[in-house]
Scaffold this motif. Structure first.
Motif, PDB file in Angstrom:
ATOM      1  N   GLN A  99      50.438  34.084  48.414  1.00 48.94           N
ATOM      2  CA  GLN A  99      49.586  35.282  48.345  1.00 48.94           C
ATOM      3  C   GLN A  99      48.234  34.986  47.704  1.00 48.94           C
ATOM      4  OE1 GLN A  99      52.712  36.885  45.780  1.00 48.94           O
ATOM      5  NE2 GLN A  99      52.806  38.675  47.104  1.00 48.94           N
ATOM      6  N   PRO A 124      44.584  34.616  46.783  1.00 46.16           N
ATOM      7  CA  PRO A 124      43.367  35.094  47.461  1.00 46.16           C
ATOM      8  C   PRO A 124      42.417  33.948  47.810  1.00 46.16           C
ATOM      9  CG  PRO A 124      43.724  36.248  45.372  1.00 46.16           C
ATOM     10  CD  PRO A 124      44.679  35.111  45.407  1.00 46.16           C
ATOM     11  N   TRP A 169      38.012  34.024  44.213  1.00 41.96           N
ATOM     12  CA  TRP A 169      39.231  34.809  43.941  1.00 41.96           C
ATOM     13  C   TRP A 169      38.963  36.311  44.129  1.00 41.96           C
ATOM     14  CZ3 TRP A 169      44.158  33.006  42.409  1.00 41.96           C
ATOM     15  CH2 TRP A 169      45.069  34.015  42.072  1.00 41.96           C
ATOM     16  N   GLY A 174      36.585  37.551  45.845  1.00 37.33           N
ATOM     17  CA  GLY A 174      36.023  37.848  47.161  1.00 37.33           C
ATOM     18  C   GLY A 174      34.519  38.005  47.196  1.00 37.33           C
TER      19      GLY A 174
END
Lengths: 485, 99
Positions: free
Chosen positions: A369, A371, A402, A404
């Motif tokens: 999961q 990011p 991380w 975004g």
């Protein structure tokens, strides 16, 4: 206590990752409303017949191949007879004389540092069987409630030889097995939901004498409980024997609240299961073609991957072991190396094991999961390697990825102006400014205080917003401070 | 080999079959008659013959791993439970069994 030797064997019930049950078309999903995943076969309605699930057999073949066992060309299902309402047929369909997987072994790594050692744990067998339903003993005005959703869920019961000699070895085995069944995709490994349950057979004896009488601790569904239960059981057996008592063979339950084990009430006929071949099921025949096809589909196994990581990437045994703890982590690492370049494998390993692991841990996420993708992390490492950014800035870039703030390390470096200053003229100007602005630190350094040097480095880095190349800053600063005034 | 009366009673107990003493004696005689037949068969040399797990020389047919029993709203369950002596909250209720 040192004059006692401990002997442990483990039986593990591994719930196989199938959509439907082993002998019926009901779903195996966890958490459905009671008895809505119980088909007529699971309810043992008259006239129904079991039909074996191909995927369950394939899981057994995968396991057999992964542990170097013999996958039986022909195996037989048997009825294990006992009366309990969680199994409405009055028997459990299992395998007895001819199990599907015979022999094999699992390598375990025990302990850490100087005391670390490896050893093989031999497997006796692994056989296919069906799980029982669930009994609920509360709140039904003195009655027991039965939910048959779990009845008929496919299990692979994996049985070891009595090869383990301590609770730590038992836990190391359980962890290795847990990692392996997830690695080869036959079990989700969810211990809270009961997908992986261990029974431990424990006995103690004096070295050089025959094995002692064993007691079986049932249904341990966490590694911590496994360790605590075995340690308690060992102490209890040794104390009992040293006080002149004897050990009766028994099945015991572990109570996590008190940390103790207690014997279940056992009737003298409890273990008379009167196994016989199930006339409803024909022998299971597995062709060599099927075995070879399955072998070709198996992923590279943990031990082989570990050896390859050491040979190809020059990683230490410790790093290689950590990175092969799960297939997801190993795949992530290799994808990051592919993006960063093979020469940066060690740097990638550090980022995956330290920075990424810490960030995942903080966020409570699994690596699948994350990011930040492996390719993105590889991009960060590549920019450290070619000197575009320092390690400290790389942590900033990683955090930006991380949350975004950009699609790649390059984009973030460009947009946020994080490119390292390597122009020595520019760095020299910063150094001169800092030296002029901090005469007190300069004086302290000249008086022999090395700490003052670090303070000055910090000031330069601050002035450069962290972007100056630290090696260049160090060298220039030292050169200027040590130059004759 | 022959069975004693207490062995017959034990087997009956394991199978949860209630059996009176006259019936137990009759059962013992019948079972011992069957054992006599088995003993006669044991005279046959079976060296090298693999044990037979099934009367037919065919192997297990396998099904694809597909869910074919769908019961999201419990309609099948309600029909199955209509013949159960007692149910509650979707569960079958049975006399208390606990270790």
């Amino acid at each position: 206590m040192s004059q006692w030797e401990v002997v442990i064997g483990i039986e593990t019930h591994v719930q196989l990752a199938t959509a439907s049950k082993i002998f019926s078309g009901a779903a195996t999903a966890f958490g459905a409303a009671p008895n809505t995943q119980a088909a007529p076969v699971d309810l043992a309605l008259p006239g129904v017949l079991p039909v074996l699930n191909k995927r369950a057999v394939e899981c057994a073949i995968r396991f057999g191949l992964a542990v170097g066992a013999k996958v039986a060309e022909r195996s037989v299902f048997a009825r294990k007879n006992y009366f309990y309402p969680d199994l409405p047929k009055g028997y459990q369909i299992s395998q007895f004389e001819l199990p599907v997987v015979q022999g094999g072994q699992i390598h375990i790594s025990v302990g850490q540092g100087d005391k670390a050692y490896e050893k093989p744990v031999r497997l006796t067998r692994a056989h296919l069987e069906e799980d029982a339903g669930k009994s609920l003993h509360e709140d039904f005005h003195g009655k027991t409630g039965i939910d048959l959703n779990r009845a008929g869920t496919p299990l692979l019961e994996i049985v070891t030889e009595p090869d383990m000699r301590s609770a730590d070895e038992a836990v190391a085995y359980a962890r290795a097995l847990h990692a392996l069944v997830r690695w080869i995709g036959i079990c989700d490994g969810n211990m809270q939901e009961g997908s992986f349950r261990c029974d431990a057979n424990v006995s103690v004896h004096r070295p050089g004498t025959p094995f002692g009488t064993r007691r079986e601790i049932k249904n341990l569904n966490s590694f911590r409980f496994l360790k605590e239960a075995i340690e308690y059981e060992i102490r209890w057996q040794i104390e009992t024997l040293e006080e002149g008592g004897t050990i009766e063979q028994a099945t015991v339950l572990f109570d996590p609240a008190s940390g103790t084990t207690r014997a279940m009430r056992s009737k003298e006929d409890a273990h008379d299961y009167r196994y016989f071949p199930d006339p409803d099921l024909l022998p299971l025949v597995i062709s060599s073609e099927w075995i070879e096809r399955t072998r070709a589909e198996l992923p590279e196994l943990p031990e082989a991957k570990k050896q390859r990581f050491m040979a190809d990437y020059g990683l230490s045994a410790y790093d290689a072991t950590t990175l092969t703890a799960s297939l997801e982590m190993a795949d992530y690492f290799e994808a990051a190396v592919a993006a960063a370049g093979k020469d940066q494998a060690k740097l990638c390993a550090n980022w995956v094991m330290v920075d990424l692991a810490a960030r995942l841990n903080k966020a409570g996420l699994e690596i699948a999961q994350a990011p930040v993708s492996a390719v993105q992390l590889g991009g960060v490492v590549a920019r450290i390697a070619d000197g575009t950014i320092s390690n400290a800035i790389a942590k900033k870039v990683f955090e930006a990825l991380w949350v975004g703030e950009g699609a790649s390390a390059d984009e973030i470096i460009e947009r946020q102006g994080l490119k390292q200053i390597t122009d020595s003229g520019a760095i020299e100007r910063l150094v001169d400014e800092v030296l002029a602005a901090n005469p007190a630190n300069v004086a302290e350094f000249k008086a022999g205080k090395e700490k003052a040097f670090n303070a000055l480095v910090g000031q330069v880095m601050k002035a450069a917003k962290g972007k100056a190349n630290p090696q260049q800053v160090n060298a220039l600063l030292r050169q200027k401070l040590q130059a004759p005034a | 080999m022959s069975l004693t009366l207490s062995e017959v009673e034990r087997i009956a107990h394991l199978a949860r079959i209630e059996i009176g003493s006259a019936e137990a004696e009759a059962c013992r005689d019948q079972l011992n008659g069957i054992f006599a037949l088995i003993e006669a068969m044991q005279a046959v040399d079976t060296a090298g013959v693999p044990p037979m797990a099934h009367a037919q020389d065919v192997c297990q047919r396998l099904r694809e791993d597909r869910v074919t029993h769908h019961d999201p709203d419990g309609r099948w369950r309600d029909r199955f439970q209509a013949v159960a002596p007692e149910t509650e909250a979707g569960l079958y209720l049975v006399p208390k069994v606990i270790e």
